[in-house]
Design an enzyme around this catalytic site. Structure first.
Site, PDB file in Angstrom:
ATOM      1  N   HIS A 277       0.837  -1.207   0.000  1.00 24.64           N
ATOM      2  CA  HIS A 277       0.000   0.000   0.000  1.00 24.64           C
ATOM      3  C   HIS A 277       0.875   1.262   0.000  1.00 24.64           C
ATOM      4  O   HIS A 277       0.583   2.229  -0.703  1.00 24.64           O
ATOM      5  CB  HIS A 277      -0.854   0.070   1.276  1.00 24.64           C
ATOM      6  CG  HIS A 277      -1.874  -1.006   1.406  1.00 24.64           C
ATOM      7  ND1 HIS A 277      -1.826  -1.954   2.402  1.00 24.64           N
ATOM      8  CD2 HIS A 277      -2.994  -1.277   0.681  1.00 24.64           C
ATOM      9  CE1 HIS A 277      -2.856  -2.760   2.302  1.00 24.64           C
ATOM     10  NE2 HIS A 277      -3.580  -2.391   1.253  1.00 24.64           N
TER      11      HIS A 277
ATOM     12  N   GLY B  59      -2.794  -2.110  -6.748  1.00 23.20           N
ATOM     13  CA  GLY B  59      -1.719  -3.101  -6.834  1.00 23.20           C
ATOM     14  C   GLY B  59      -2.108  -4.212  -7.797  1.00 23.20           C
ATOM     15  O   GLY B  59      -3.241  -4.699  -7.782  1.00 23.20           O
TER      16      GLY B  59
ATOM     17  N   GLN C 207     -18.190  -6.548  -0.308  1.00 20.66           N
ATOM     18  CA  GLN C 207     -17.331  -7.417  -1.116  1.00 20.66           C
ATOM     19  C   GLN C 207     -16.900  -8.692  -0.384  1.00 20.66           C
ATOM     20  O   GLN C 207     -16.075  -9.438  -0.887  1.00 20.66           O
ATOM     21  CB  GLN C 207     -16.112  -6.646  -1.628  1.00 20.66           C
ATOM     22  CG  GLN C 207     -15.101  -6.241  -0.582  1.00 20.66           C
ATOM     23  CD  GLN C 207     -14.044  -5.310  -1.157  1.00 20.66           C
ATOM     24  OE1 GLN C 207     -14.304  -4.143  -1.423  1.00 20.66           O
ATOM     25  NE2 GLN C 207     -12.834  -5.805  -1.368  1.00 20.66           N
TER      26      GLN C 207
END
Ligand code: PAF
Length: 294
Positions: free
Chosen positions: A37, A147, A61
């Site tokens: 991160h 990412g 999610q």
């Protein structure tokens, strides 16, 4: 660094920055920040004038049997790390502010989700696309940084942005790895000592697969990866797949961009990793058959 908790305050901050003509870079996260991160925040710092980091563990999610309740959270640590990495604003809304009620409208992802994690995590990418639609609307970023460890997520987010015409550039950033090659993830902390020692074999399997692909077809290479991981780890291999990227379909031509992706379930953590490669089949020789699975 400003800490902003309400959607309304966040929109006001952004409004002012937009009046000032600033380029907004955005790093969405679910917190428990690690070096992966932080590298996204640093990249956003280099490429934008205002860096907004969000921390929001998005219930939409997570499946019913997934780790929403025990997902690691440490706000004080995250605050310090985000500031040190160069964030200007930390947006950390409450769930009740993001979802005051059962949503009237959610986003449904139609492609790029039938394979890899999407196949077993039903509804996961709908949840990701829904929360990112909200976050993009609240933050109006010019660039958003993700990412590539979650390469399927990047493929879905690119689709979302293209299909819904969000004026944001999605930047997929290289996976950050531990010294032994293990991809950094907030979930690595769930690994036992023994599992942590085995976990680098995911990356090893991806490296080996690139060599095997020079002599074997994708099906044979997938089988060799599974065999390797079953021998080297006590985890359950969920998938080893070679697909086109970003469509995530079986490769058809020799010049496609490919993803080699792997998922292994350990006792308390499900780890994923991948490499994305251009034109591996161009490198294929026409020599002897070297592929042997058994
Ligand atoms: O990658 C994540 O951490 C999450 O899926 C994201 C993009 C922050 C959306 O909740």
């Amino acid at each position: 660094m400003k800490i902003v908790k309400s959607i309304h305050d966040m929109q006001n901050v952004i409004k002012q920055e937009k009046i000032n003509g600033k380029i907004i870079g955005f790093v969405p996260t679910m917190g428990y920040l690690h070096d992966g991160h932080l590298s996204l925040i640093k990249r956003a710092r280099e490429e934008s004038e205002i860096v907004v980091v969000s921390i929001f563990v998005n219930p939409l999610q997570f499946g019913p049997n997934e780790d929403f309740d025990r997902y690691p959270r440490d706000f004080e640590r995250d605050k310090k790390l985000a500031e040190e990495a160069g964030a200007d604003v930390l947006f950390c809304p409450e769930t009740t502010d993001m979802y005051p009620d059962k949503p009237v409208v959610t986003v449904s992802v139609n492609r790029r989700t039938d394979a890899l994690c999407g196949k077993s995590r039903i509804g996961h990418f709908d949840g990701v696309a829904t929360v990112l639609t909200k976050l993009f609307n609240i933050i109006s970023p010019d660039k958003a940084f993700f990412g590539l460890k979650d390469a399927q997520q990047v493929a879905v987010v690119k689709g979302l942005v293209d299909d819904f015409n969000f004026p944001v550039t999605i930047i997929g950033c290289e996976t950050k790895r531990e010294q032994d090659g293990l991809a950094m993830s907030s979930r690595n902390m769930y690994l036992t000592e023994e599992e942590r020692k085995e976990a680098h074999h995911l990356y090893q399997s991806l490296q080996k697969a690139q060599d095997w692909l020079l002599d074997c077809d994708s099906g044979e290479t997938e089988e060799k990866m599974i065999k390797y991981l079953e021998e080297q780890t006590d985890g359950i291999v969920e998938y080893c797949k070679i697909l086109s990227y970003p469509e995530l379909l079986p490769p058809e031509t020799d010049d496609e961009k490919l993803i080699i992706a792997v998922s292994v379930r350990f006792s308390k953590a499900r780890l994923i990793d991948n490499v994305i490669i251009d034109n591996i089949f161009e490198k294929k020789g026409s020599g002897e058959e070297k592929c042997s699975v058994h």
